[in-house]
Motif scaffolding. Structure first.
Motif, PDB file in Angstrom:
ATOM      1  N   THR A  51       0.822  -1.207   0.000  1.00  0.00           N
ATOM      2  CA  THR A  51       0.000   0.000   0.000  1.00  0.00           C
ATOM      3  C   THR A  51       0.860   1.263   0.000  1.00  0.00           C
ATOM      4  N   ALA A  52       1.970   1.225   0.713  1.00  0.00           N
ATOM      5  CA  ALA A  52       2.819   2.410   0.854  1.00  0.00           C
ATOM      6  C   ALA A  52       3.534   2.761  -0.442  1.00  0.00           C
ATOM      7  N   PHE A  53       3.869   1.754  -1.235  1.00  0.00           N
ATOM      8  CA  PHE A  53       4.619   1.989  -2.474  1.00  0.00           C
ATOM      9  C   PHE A  53       3.736   1.644  -3.665  1.00  0.00           C
ATOM     10  N   THR A  54       3.574   2.591  -4.555  1.00  0.00           N
ATOM     11  CA  THR A  54       2.726   2.368  -5.726  1.00  0.00           C
ATOM     12  C   THR A  54       3.524   2.117  -6.990  1.00  0.00           C
ATOM     13  N   ALA A  55       4.788   2.536  -7.032  1.00  0.00           N
ATOM     14  CA  ALA A  55       5.597   2.400  -8.240  1.00  0.00           C
ATOM     15  C   ALA A  55       6.900   1.648  -7.986  1.00  0.00           C
ATOM     16  N   TRP A  60       6.891  -5.044  -3.581  1.00  0.00           N
ATOM     17  CA  TRP A  60       6.869  -6.498  -3.777  1.00  0.00           C
ATOM     18  C   TRP A  60       7.510  -7.207  -2.603  1.00  0.00           C
ATOM     19  N   PRO A  61       6.898  -8.281  -2.120  1.00  0.00           N
ATOM     20  CA  PRO A  61       7.504  -9.030  -1.011  1.00  0.00           C
ATOM     21  C   PRO A  61       8.797  -9.719  -1.454  1.00  0.00           C
ATOM     22  N   VAL A  62       9.750  -9.805  -0.535  1.00  0.00           N
ATOM     23  CA  VAL A  62      11.043 -10.419  -0.842  1.00  0.00           C
ATOM     24  C   VAL A  62      10.868 -11.845  -1.341  1.00  0.00           C
ATOM     25  N   VAL A  63      10.056 -12.618  -0.684  1.00  0.00           N
ATOM     26  CA  VAL A  63       9.878 -14.014  -1.065  1.00  0.00           C
ATOM     27  C   VAL A  63       8.932 -14.152  -2.268  1.00  0.00           C
ATOM     28  N   PRO A 121      20.817  -4.065 -13.359  1.00  0.00           N
ATOM     29  CA  PRO A 121      20.419  -2.691 -13.678  1.00  0.00           C
ATOM     30  C   PRO A 121      19.957  -1.957 -12.420  1.00  0.00           C
ATOM     31  N   LYS A 122      20.294  -0.667 -12.347  1.00  0.00           N
ATOM     32  CA  LYS A 122      19.865   0.140 -11.206  1.00  0.00           C
ATOM     33  C   LYS A 122      18.354   0.326 -11.241  1.00  0.00           C
ATOM     34  N   VAL A 123      17.775   0.392 -10.072  1.00  0.00           N
ATOM     35  CA  VAL A 123      16.360   0.734  -9.969  1.00  0.00           C
ATOM     36  C   VAL A 123      16.279   2.250 -10.085  1.00  0.00           C
ATOM     37  N   THR A 124      15.666   2.709 -11.140  1.00  0.00           N
ATOM     38  CA  THR A 124      15.570   4.153 -11.363  1.00  0.00           C
ATOM     39  C   THR A 124      14.172   4.683 -11.055  1.00  0.00           C
ATOM     40  N   THR A 125      13.264   3.792 -10.743  1.00  0.00           N
ATOM     41  CA  THR A 125      11.904   4.210 -10.428  1.00  0.00           C
ATOM     42  C   THR A 125      11.899   5.055  -9.165  1.00  0.00           C
ATOM     43  N   ARG A 126      11.266   6.190  -9.241  1.00  0.00           N
ATOM     44  CA  ARG A 126      11.088   7.062  -8.082  1.00  0.00           C
ATOM     45  C   ARG A 126       9.629   6.990  -7.674  1.00  0.00           C
ATOM     46  N   GLU A 127       9.421   6.806  -6.410  1.00  0.00           N
ATOM     47  CA  GLU A 127       8.057   6.759  -5.893  1.00  0.00           C
ATOM     48  C   GLU A 127       7.427   8.138  -6.068  1.00  0.00           C
ATOM     49  N   ALA A 142      -7.401 -12.847  14.926  1.00  0.00           N
ATOM     50  CA  ALA A 142      -6.243 -12.474  15.730  1.00  0.00           C
ATOM     51  C   ALA A 142      -6.676 -12.383  17.182  1.00  0.00           C
ATOM     52  N   GLN A 143      -5.783 -12.708  18.069  1.00  0.00           N
ATOM     53  CA  GLN A 143      -6.099 -12.598  19.491  1.00  0.00           C
ATOM     54  C   GLN A 143      -6.168 -11.138  19.914  1.00  0.00           C
ATOM     55  N   LEU A 144      -5.286 -10.337  19.373  1.00  0.00           N
ATOM     56  CA  LEU A 144      -5.256  -8.913  19.688  1.00  0.00           C
ATOM     57  C   LEU A 144      -5.144  -8.130  18.391  1.00  0.00           C
ATOM     58  N   PRO A 145      -5.738  -6.943  18.354  1.00  0.00           N
ATOM     59  CA  PRO A 145      -5.565  -6.118  17.157  1.00  0.00           C
ATOM     60  C   PRO A 145      -4.107  -5.678  17.015  1.00  0.00           C
ATOM     61  N   ILE A 146      -3.681  -5.495  15.795  1.00  0.00           N
ATOM     62  CA  ILE A 146      -2.323  -5.029  15.514  1.00  0.00           C
ATOM     63  C   ILE A 146      -2.443  -3.766  14.679  1.00  0.00           C
ATOM     64  N   GLU A 147      -1.679  -2.763  15.038  1.00  0.00           N
ATOM     65  CA  GLU A 147      -1.621  -1.555  14.217  1.00  0.00           C
ATOM     66  C   GLU A 147      -0.182  -1.369  13.781  1.00  0.00           C
ATOM     67  N   MET A 148      -0.017  -1.001  12.532  1.00  0.00           N
ATOM     68  CA  MET A 148       1.305  -0.792  11.981  1.00  0.00           C
ATOM     69  C   MET A 148       1.262   0.498  11.181  1.00  0.00           C
ATOM     70  N   MET A 149       2.293   1.321  11.329  1.00  0.00           N
ATOM     71  CA  MET A 149       2.371   2.561  10.566  1.00  0.00           C
ATOM     72  C   MET A 149       3.687   2.579   9.816  1.00  0.00           C
ATOM     73  N   GLY A 150       3.674   3.192   8.667  1.00  0.00           N
ATOM     74  CA  GLY A 150       4.887   3.303   7.885  1.00  0.00           C
ATOM     75  C   GLY A 150       5.032   4.703   7.329  1.00  0.00           C
ATOM     76  N   TYR A 151       6.272   5.106   7.158  1.00  0.00           N
ATOM     77  CA  TYR A 151       6.575   6.415   6.605  1.00  0.00           C
ATOM     78  C   TYR A 151       7.670   6.248   5.562  1.00  0.00           C
ATOM     79  N   HIS A 152       7.545   6.957   4.474  1.00  0.00           N
ATOM     80  CA  HIS A 152       8.610   6.950   3.482  1.00  0.00           C
ATOM     81  C   HIS A 152       9.826   7.645   4.089  1.00  0.00           C
ATOM     82  N   ALA A 153      10.977   7.040   3.924  1.00  0.00           N
ATOM     83  CA  ALA A 153      12.224   7.597   4.452  1.00  0.00           C
ATOM     84  C   ALA A 153      13.185   7.838   3.292  1.00  0.00           C
ATOM     85  N   PRO A 154      14.175   8.660   3.498  1.00  0.00           N
ATOM     86  CA  PRO A 154      15.141   8.918   2.424  1.00  0.00           C
ATOM     87  C   PRO A 154      15.968   7.675   2.102  1.00  0.00           C
TER      88      PRO A 154
END
Length: 172
Positions: A51-55, A60-63, A121-127, A142-154
């Motif tokens: 969700t955080a990355f569109t381009a 994509w998951p590592v696996v 090849p280098k990844v040249t795609t910029r988000e 789930a036994q307990l709710p989980i909240e996760m937040m993410g922020y784009h970093a340099p």
């Protein structure tokens, strides 16, 4: 020395045996089921990145997605190997009761003779700039709710990257 011998053989002579590929496909699918599909934290983390990355490929998951794992072709695997597996694209970490001179000699004996295929090849795609909040909700038992937040970093070349890594460590 055994590890250097094994690694140099793997990089130079990886076998693409059809039966072994099918066996490994099942291993990777099982790893995905365990670490993602059957893990509330794993599935949420995967969905956060998607969700955080569109381009950018970070979405994509590592696996890989299960559909990718199920549909690899021999040609896909060979192309991936040719692009990524080369001494020019390797990082070695050696830990133990060894000296730098010993490691240099082993590297020269086992790694240096391997022909380099260059860097991938280098990844040249910029988000693209994020124009608002993105939110994903995963509904799963789930036994307990989980909240996760993410922020784009340099990126790691940015001077703010390492101070932010230290801050992340302090906060968490």
């Amino acid at each position: 020395e055994t590890i250097f011998d094994l690694e140099s053989d793997r990089i130079r002579n990886l076998s693409f045996d059809e039966k072994m590929v099918e066996s490994e496909r099942q291993v990777v699918a099982s790893e995905r089921r365990t670490s993602v599909d059957n893990s509330n934290l794993g599935i949420l983390d995967e969905q956060l990145s998607a969700t955080a990355f569109t381009a950018h490929p970070y979405q994509w998951p590592v696996v890989g997605w299960m559909v990718d794992i199920q549909n690899w072709t021999m040609e896909d695997l060979q192309r991936h190997f040719q692009i990524g597996y080369s001494p020019a694209n390797a990082t070695m970490v050696v830990v133990g009761d060894v000296t730098l001179d010993e490691i240099v000699k082993l590297s020269q004996k086992y790694i240096e003779p391997i022909p380099s295929r260059g860097l991938p090849p280098k990844v040249t795609t910029r988000e693209p700039e994020q124009l608002g909040e993105r939110r994903v909700t995963v509904r799963k038992f789930a036994q307990l709710p989980i909240e996760m937040m993410g922020y784009h970093a340099p990126e790691s070349a940015n001077p703010d990257y390492y101070p932010l890594q230290v801050l992340k460590t302090v906060l968490f």
